[in-house]
Design an enzyme around this catalytic site. Structure first.
Site, short mmCIF file in Angstrom:
data_model
loop_
_atom_site.label_atom_id
_atom_site.label_comp_id
_atom_site.label_asym_id
_atom_site.label_seq_id
_atom_site.Cartn_x
_atom_site.Cartn_y
_atom_site.Cartn_z
N GLY A 19 0.88 -1.18 0.00
CA GLY A 19 0.00 0.00 0.00
C GLY A 19 0.90 1.22 0.00
O GLY A 19 2.06 1.13 0.39
N ASP A 136 -8.87 12.30 9.60
CA ASP A 136 -8.46 11.90 8.25
C ASP A 136 -9.16 10.61 7.82
O ASP A 136 -8.55 9.69 7.27
CB ASP A 136 -6.92 11.72 8.18
CG ASP A 136 -6.41 11.62 6.75
OD1 ASP A 136 -5.33 11.07 6.54
OD2 ASP A 136 -7.15 12.07 5.83
N LYS A 138 -11.00 8.25 5.63
CA LYS A 138 -11.21 8.09 4.18
C LYS A 138 -11.03 6.62 3.84
O LYS A 138 -10.46 5.86 4.64
CB LYS A 138 -10.21 8.96 3.40
CG LYS A 138 -8.77 8.72 3.74
CD LYS A 138 -7.87 9.74 3.06
CE LYS A 138 -6.42 9.50 3.43
NZ LYS A 138 -5.52 10.53 2.88
N ASN A 141 -7.97 4.65 4.63
CA ASN A 141 -7.63 4.42 6.03
C ASN A 141 -8.62 3.49 6.73
O ASN A 141 -8.66 3.44 7.96
CB ASN A 141 -7.55 5.76 6.78
CG ASN A 141 -6.35 6.56 6.33
OD1 ASN A 141 -5.37 6.01 5.82
ND2 ASN A 141 -6.43 7.87 6.47
N ASP A 157 -4.19 4.86 10.48
CA ASP A 157 -3.56 6.14 10.15
C ASP A 157 -4.01 7.30 11.05
O ASP A 157 -4.94 8.02 10.74
CB ASP A 157 -3.82 6.50 8.68
CG ASP A 157 -2.93 7.66 8.26
OD1 ASP A 157 -2.73 7.83 7.05
OD2 ASP A 157 -2.43 8.38 9.15
N THR A 176 -13.43 34.31 37.12
CA THR A 176 -14.35 35.45 37.09
C THR A 176 -13.96 36.32 35.90
O THR A 176 -12.81 36.71 35.78
CB THR A 176 -14.18 36.27 38.40
OG1 THR A 176 -14.16 35.34 39.48
CG2 THR A 176 -15.32 37.26 38.56
C1 LIG Z 1 -3.19 -7.39 2.34
C2 LIG Z 1 -2.89 -6.17 1.56
N1 LIG Z 1 -2.57 -6.22 0.31
N2 LIG Z 1 -2.49 -7.40 -0.31
C3 LIG Z 1 -1.92 -7.38 -1.54
N3 LIG Z 1 -1.78 -8.42 -2.19
N4 LIG Z 1 -1.47 -6.18 -1.99
O1 LIG Z 1 -0.79 -6.12 -3.19
C4 LIG Z 1 -2.90 -4.88 2.22
C5 LIG Z 1 -2.95 -4.80 3.58
C6 LIG Z 1 -2.93 -3.57 4.19
C7 LIG Z 1 -2.85 -2.41 3.43
N5 LIG Z 1 -2.82 -1.17 3.96
C8 LIG Z 1 -2.46 -0.79 5.20
O2 LIG Z 1 -2.16 -1.57 6.08
N6 LIG Z 1 -2.49 0.54 5.35
C9 LIG Z 1 -2.08 1.29 6.41
C10 LIG Z 1 -2.13 2.65 6.22
C11 LIG Z 1 -1.71 3.49 7.21
C12 LIG Z 1 -1.22 2.98 8.41
C13 LIG Z 1 -0.73 3.91 9.41
C14 LIG Z 1 -0.54 3.49 10.81
N7 LIG Z 1 -0.44 5.12 9.00
N8 LIG Z 1 0.10 6.05 9.77
C15 LIG Z 1 0.60 7.16 9.11
N9 LIG Z 1 1.31 8.07 9.79
N10 LIG Z 1 0.37 7.28 7.86
O3 LIG Z 1 0.80 8.33 7.15
C16 LIG Z 1 -1.17 1.64 8.61
C17 LIG Z 1 -1.60 0.76 7.61
C18 LIG Z 1 -2.81 -2.51 2.05
C19 LIG Z 1 -2.82 -3.73 1.44
#
Ligand SMILES: C/C(=N\NC(=N)NO)c1ccc(NC(=O)Nc2ccc(/C(C)=N/N/C(N)=N/O)cc2)cc1
Length: 316
Positions: A19, A136, A138, A141, A157, A176
């Site tokens: 991701g 945030d 969306k 997230n 996130d 006061t």
């Molecule tokens: C299984 C899979 N994908 N499987 C596949 N075959 N993909 O090809 C998969 C699993 C999870 C995700 N995303 C994911 O986990 N996001 C994510 C986003 C933000 C944060 C955080 C803490 N953010 N904190 C900050 N500061 N941000 O800026 C944590 C996780 C995407 C694809």
């Protein structure tokens, strides 16, 4: 690939990118000892305008990630940092991001959208009860636990999140006001509506899940997205919304209200008729608490059931 801390590479084996976010990316990794799959979010410190914000932001996010405990909020397993990046090790949500699921499905079945939205409401209700505003929310997230339609969702996130703490204004208004200027009172009327921003975002999220397109967008109108939002100007395209219930549309309408004081709160959204669906709640309950033990209001999940369950997470 910035150089990973040695203690990290000793414990985890990094695989491929799964991701990508604005300030970092998410990679698949394996815990060496257990072969357990995890997600690793890298947050580059350099990508921020001033180094100060980066560190404060990430440290506040890590503080929040450690503190939160709800079935529909991401759990973290480990943290590491180098002088150029933070590494957050998280549970892997096998279903990936809601953004990709809605894109693949064009639009979600109403019953599935309701199941996901109910979990989002409970997660944000918990955050607000802890004095945390996400800010945030969306589809990128909101993560899905599996590839099944009926599945647990988790919000992630907390980079933009805010922790509500006692303000100097609160202390001022306790004293006061002999010498206090009038604008301090008039400005104070909007205080306390920070949570309402999450309710607006949830309205946009629900719109996207049901309609398959965002309510405020660039194409097909000469209004800027900013004008559309500030005027609350959006349309239910008949081709997409004719098959969706009036109650679902009504909930969207009551969340996408420009005046934060008139917008539905999380509590009110949970009481909305579209959410009074015993079968959906039974399913949600089973997914969220597979062991069958839900915590009662407020305290951490306990095995013994001392008091009646919290009305929102009451098994029907
Ligand atoms: C299984 C899979 N994908 N499987 C596949 N075959 N993909 O090809 C998969 C699993 C999870 C995700 N995303 C994911 O986990 N996001 C994510 C986003 C933000 C944060 C955080 C803490 N953010 N904190 C900050 N500061 N941000 O800026 C944590 C996780 C995407 C694809």
């Amino acid at each position: 690939q910035s150089n990973l801390p040695r203690e990290f590479t000793e414990k985890y084996w990094i695989s491929r990118k799964i991701g990508s976010g604005v300030c970092g990316e998410v990679k698949l990794a394996f815990e060496r000892d257990t072969c357990k799959k995890v997600a690793v979010k890298t947050i580059n410190k350099k990508d921020f305008p001033s180094i100060g914000t980066a560190t404060r932001n990430a440290e506040r996010e890590i503080e929040i990630l450690k503190k939160i405990d709800h079935p529909c909020l991401i759990k973290t397993e480990d943290f590491f940092q180098t002088d150029e990046s933070y590494y957050i090790v998280l549970e892997l949500m096998e279903g990936g991001e809601l953004f990709d699921r809605v894109k693949a499905k064009k639009q979600l079945d109403e019953s599935i959208a309701k199941l996901y939205f109910y979990q989002m409401l409970l997660a944000v209700k918990y955050l607000h009860s802890q004095g945390i505003i996400h800010r945030d929310l969306k589809p990128e997230n909101v993560l899905l636990a599996s590839d099944n339609d009926i599945c647990l969702i988790k919000i992630t996130d907390f980079n933009q999140s805010k922790i509500l703490e006692e303000t100097s204004l609160m202390r001022t208004l306790c004293g006061t006001p002999t010498y206090l200027a009038p604008e301090v009172f008039t400005d104070a009327v909007t205080v306390g509506y920070g949570r309402a921003v999450d309710c607006w975002s949830l309205g946009v999220l629900l719109f996207v899940c049901l309609g398959g397109y965002p309510p405020f967008h660039t194409e097909g109108t000469d209004m800027s997205v900013r004008e559309q939002i500030t005027q609350g100007c959006y349309r239910f395209l008949p081709s997409k919304w004719d098959c969706i219930s009036e109650q679902a549309k009504n909930l969207v309408k009551k969340l996408l209200v420009v005046d934060p004081k008139k917008r539905l709160t999380i509590e009110e959204a949970l009481q909305h008729p579209w959410m009074q669906d015993k079968q959906m709640k039974t399913t949600a309950f089973k997914i969220m608490y597979p062991g069958g033990q839900a915590p009662s209001e407020g305290d951490t999940p306990s095995t013994s059931r001392k008091r009646p369950l919290d009305d929102q997470e009451q098994p029907p």
